[in-house]
Write a protein that holds these residues in place. Structure first.
Motif, PDB file in Angstrom:
ATOM      1  N   VAL A 158      59.164  31.914  59.586  1.00 15.56           N
ATOM      2  CA  VAL A 158      59.645  33.167  59.012  1.00 15.56           C
ATOM      3  C   VAL A 158      60.845  32.897  58.103  1.00 15.56           C
ATOM      4  N   LEU A 159      61.763  32.076  58.581  1.00 15.56           N
ATOM      5  CA  LEU A 159      62.968  31.770  57.810  1.00 15.56           C
ATOM      6  C   LEU A 159      62.636  30.962  56.560  1.00 15.56           C
ATOM      7  N   ARG A 160      61.761  29.974  56.702  1.00 14.11           N
ATOM      8  CA  ARG A 160      61.396  29.146  55.538  1.00 14.11           C
ATOM      9  C   ARG A 160      60.719  29.987  54.459  1.00 14.11           C
ATOM     10  N   ALA A 161      59.894  30.935  54.894  1.00 11.84           N
ATOM     11  CA  ALA A 161      59.190  31.780  53.920  1.00 11.84           C
ATOM     12  C   ALA A 161      60.169  32.625  53.108  1.00 11.84           C
ATOM     13  N   ALA A 162      61.368  32.841  53.663  1.00 12.52           N
ATOM     14  CA  ALA A 162      62.403  33.593  52.938  1.00 12.52           C
ATOM     15  C   ALA A 162      63.307  32.674  52.124  1.00 12.52           C
ATOM     16  N   GLY A 163      62.960  31.388  52.061  1.00 10.10           N
ATOM     17  CA  GLY A 163      63.738  30.453  51.267  1.00 10.10           C
ATOM     18  C   GLY A 163      64.887  29.802  51.988  1.00 10.10           C
ATOM     19  N   ILE A 164      64.866  29.855  53.317  1.00  6.70           N
ATOM     20  CA  ILE A 164      65.940  29.272  54.127  1.00  6.70           C
ATOM     21  C   ILE A 164      65.459  27.934  54.682  1.00  6.70           C
ATOM     22  N   PRO A 165      66.086  26.814  54.325  1.00  8.13           N
ATOM     23  CA  PRO A 165      65.669  25.515  54.877  1.00  8.13           C
ATOM     24  C   PRO A 165      65.980  25.447  56.374  1.00  8.13           C
ATOM     25  N   VAL A 166      64.990  25.078  57.174  1.00 11.11           N
ATOM     26  CA  VAL A 166      65.150  25.050  58.628  1.00 11.11           C
ATOM     27  C   VAL A 166      64.549  23.773  59.192  1.00 11.11           C
ATOM     28  N   GLU A 167      65.273  23.177  60.120  1.00  7.42           N
ATOM     29  CA  GLU A 167      64.746  22.047  60.892  1.00  7.42           C
ATOM     30  C   GLU A 167      64.768  22.436  62.367  1.00  7.42           C
ATOM     31  N   VAL A 168      63.647  22.238  63.056  1.00  4.86           N
ATOM     32  CA  VAL A 168      63.604  22.401  64.505  1.00  4.86           C
ATOM     33  C   VAL A 168      63.821  21.018  65.106  1.00  4.86           C
ATOM     34  N   SER A 169      64.864  20.885  65.927  1.00  2.00           N
ATOM     35  CA  SER A 169      65.263  19.553  66.374  1.00  2.00           C
ATOM     36  C   SER A 169      65.529  19.521  67.875  1.00  2.00           C
ATOM     37  N   ASP A 170      65.082  18.421  68.500  1.00  4.84           N
ATOM     38  CA  ASP A 170      65.408  18.178  69.905  1.00  4.84           C
ATOM     39  C   ASP A 170      66.875  17.788  70.069  1.00  4.84           C
ATOM     40  N   HIS A 171      67.530  17.483  68.958  1.00  5.95           N
ATOM     41  CA  HIS A 171      68.918  17.031  69.000  1.00  5.95           C
ATOM     42  C   HIS A 171      69.874  18.131  68.529  1.00  5.95           C
ATOM     43  N   ALA A 172      69.529  19.372  68.837  1.00  5.48           N
ATOM     44  CA  ALA A 172      70.345  20.495  68.369  1.00  5.48           C
ATOM     45  C   ALA A 172      71.761  20.440  68.942  1.00  5.48           C
ATOM     46  N   MET A 173      71.911  19.976  70.197  1.00  3.68           N
ATOM     47  CA  MET A 173      73.252  19.916  70.782  1.00  3.68           C
ATOM     48  C   MET A 173      74.122  18.910  70.040  1.00  3.68           C
ATOM     49  N   ALA A 174      73.561  17.768  69.687  1.00  6.35           N
ATOM     50  CA  ALA A 174      74.323  16.804  68.894  1.00  6.35           C
ATOM     51  C   ALA A 174      74.681  17.397  67.537  1.00  6.35           C
ATOM     52  N   ALA A 175      73.740  18.162  66.952  1.00  7.32           N
ATOM     53  CA  ALA A 175      74.012  18.804  65.668  1.00  7.32           C
ATOM     54  C   ALA A 175      75.104  19.868  65.809  1.00  7.32           C
ATOM     55  N   LEU A 176      75.100  20.598  66.928  1.00  8.22           N
ATOM     56  CA  LEU A 176      76.145  21.593  67.172  1.00  8.22           C
ATOM     57  C   LEU A 176      77.516  20.927  67.295  1.00  8.22           C
ATOM     58  N   TRP A 177      77.564  19.801  67.987  1.00 11.31           N
ATOM     59  CA  TRP A 177      78.823  19.074  68.110  1.00 11.31           C
ATOM     60  C   TRP A 177      79.274  18.534  66.751  1.00 11.31           C
ATOM     61  N   THR A 178      78.325  18.054  65.951  1.00 11.88           N
ATOM     62  CA  THR A 178      78.688  17.582  64.616  1.00 11.88           C
ATOM     63  C   THR A 178      79.287  18.712  63.798  1.00 11.88           C
ATOM     64  N   LYS A 179      78.665  19.891  63.850  1.00  9.17           N
ATOM     65  CA  LYS A 179      79.203  21.048  63.119  1.00  9.17           C
ATOM     66  C   LYS A 179      80.577  21.434  63.662  1.00  9.17           C
ATOM     67  N   LEU A 180      80.749  21.387  64.984  1.00  7.19           N
ATOM     68  CA  LEU A 180      82.051  21.678  65.567  1.00  7.19           C
ATOM     69  C   LEU A 180      83.108  20.721  65.029  1.00  7.19           C
ATOM     70  N   ILE A 181      82.758  19.441  64.950  1.00  5.37           N
ATOM     71  CA  ILE A 181      83.708  18.442  64.453  1.00  5.37           C
ATOM     72  C   ILE A 181      84.052  18.703  62.990  1.00  5.37           C
ATOM     73  N   LEU A 182      83.061  19.082  62.186  1.00  3.05           N
ATOM     74  CA  LEU A 182      83.327  19.434  60.788  1.00  3.05           C
ATOM     75  C   LEU A 182      84.310  20.600  60.711  1.00  3.05           C
ATOM     76  N   ASN A 183      84.104  21.595  61.558  1.00  2.00           N
ATOM     77  CA  ASN A 183      85.008  22.737  61.573  1.00  2.00           C
ATOM     78  C   ASN A 183      86.409  22.341  62.028  1.00  2.00           C
ATOM     79  N   CYS A 184      86.482  21.479  63.052  1.00  2.00           N
ATOM     80  CA  CYS A 184      87.792  21.033  63.531  1.00  2.00           C
ATOM     81  C   CYS A 184      88.520  20.234  62.454  1.00  2.00           C
ATOM     82  N   ALA A 185      87.759  19.490  61.657  1.00  3.32           N
ATOM     83  CA  ALA A 185      88.362  18.673  60.604  1.00  3.32           C
ATOM     84  C   ALA A 185      88.916  19.521  59.474  1.00  3.32           C
ATOM     85  N   PHE A 186      88.205  20.593  59.099  1.00  6.70           N
ATOM     86  CA  PHE A 186      88.565  21.332  57.884  1.00  6.70           C
ATOM     87  C   PHE A 186      89.240  22.677  58.122  1.00  6.70           C
TER      88      PHE A 186
END
Length: 298
Positions: A158-186
């Motif tokens: 549904v999201l891709r059909a609206a032009g939103i790039p989406v990845e379904v990942s088993d490593h979402a928690m690692a990705a969440l931590w990476t995003k948290l670190i980016l936020n903590c950095a900036f």
């Protein structure tokens, strides 16, 4: 699809505008000034590529407007997660899919505990800001990473059909931590200096200080059991933010400029609390956390 956006701020309005343009029935739930503007004029998106469009949406200040939605995008600030869950609970359809598009690593877990139903976590990589009531401005990127579930592939399509790039990942928690670190950095540095990311990294001494913040976050993540994060890969991701979003000021900076509470307790503050629990020192994150809290108090 009938979709509700709980929290019509910059992130919610950006993805809501794309989904509405894709033909879905959107209901935006937010503050009065934005709701009134969207009811009167529609939801306006100024995209990073220079295009601009307005889409008609339903808009309400009442949480009851989530009623009947098949998909609910939860976009409230981390400070409002528990209150939003309590407000939505009586109105959610039994088969509604909830997707958390929030900063921090524990919002989906908090929503799930409060609502007693599955909530999909999503990692959001987008630079946006509200340019005025009912008007969202996009500065760059826009991809999502969502965790796996029985509904993930269907929602991703549904999201891709609206032009939103989406990845379904088993490593979402690692990705969440990476995003948290980016936020903590900036986020805190951008808020305290009022500089966008591209100019921020040019400040003398800033990059070594930022690296200290990132290294502390990584030690906390590893102690918390998130062992798939590679130090240099995360640091390269931090550097890419300045390249791909040079004109963006952090959401923390935007909140302070509007004299609103920030999410710093759920960013650097979260790292400090988790570090205390796991016995990992976090002095650099503590200084940034306290400095932003001081600015809030002022």
């Amino acid at each position: 699809m009938k979709i509700a956006v709980m929290g019509a701020g910059a992130v919610g309005c950006y993805y809501g505008a794309l989904l509405a343009a894709g033909g879905h029935a959107l209901t935006m739930i937010g503050r009065m000034q934005h709701v009134q503007a969207m009811q009167r004029d529609g939801l306006r998106l100024s995209a990073a590529n220079g295009t601009e469009f307005v889409v008609p949406v339903q808009a309400s200040t009442e949480t009851a407007a989530v009623q009947g939605a098949q998909l609910v995008l939860v976009c409230v600030k981390s400070t409002d997660t528990d209150a939003a869950a309590a407000a939505m609970a009586p109105y959610l359809a039994p088969d509604a899919v909830l997707l958390s598009l929030q900063n921090g690593v524990d919002n989906a877990e908090r929503l799930q505990a409060a609502l007693g139903r599955p909530v999909l976590p999503a990692v959001v990589y987008v630079a946006t800001e509200m340019a005025g009531p009912g008007h969202v401005k996009h500065h760059g990127r826009g991809e999502l990473v969502i965790g796996p579930s029985a509904d993930s592939d269907r929602i991703a399509e549904v999201l891709r059909a609206a032009g939103i790039p989406v990845e379904v990942s088993d490593h979402a928690m690692a990705a969440l931590w990476t995003k948290l670190i980016l936020n903590c950095a900036f986020n805190a540095f951008s808020a305290l200096t009022e500089l966008p990311y591209g100019r921020l990294v040019q400040v003398t001494g800033l990059l070594p200080a930022m690296r200290e913040v990132v290294d502390e976050c990584l030690r906390v993540a590893h102690a918390a059991g998130v062992t798939t994060l590679e130090d240099e890969v995360v640091w390269q991701a931090v550097m890419r933010i300045a390249q791909t979003m040079p004109g963006q000021r952090s959401s923390t900076a935007q909140d302070l400029s509007r004299r609103k509470p920030t999410e710093i307790d759920h960013l650097n503050g979260f790292v400090v609390r988790t570090g205390e629990r796991l016995g990992v020192p976090t002095p650099a994150n503590r200084v940034l956390w306290v400095a932003v809290k001081a600015r809030e108090s002022a």
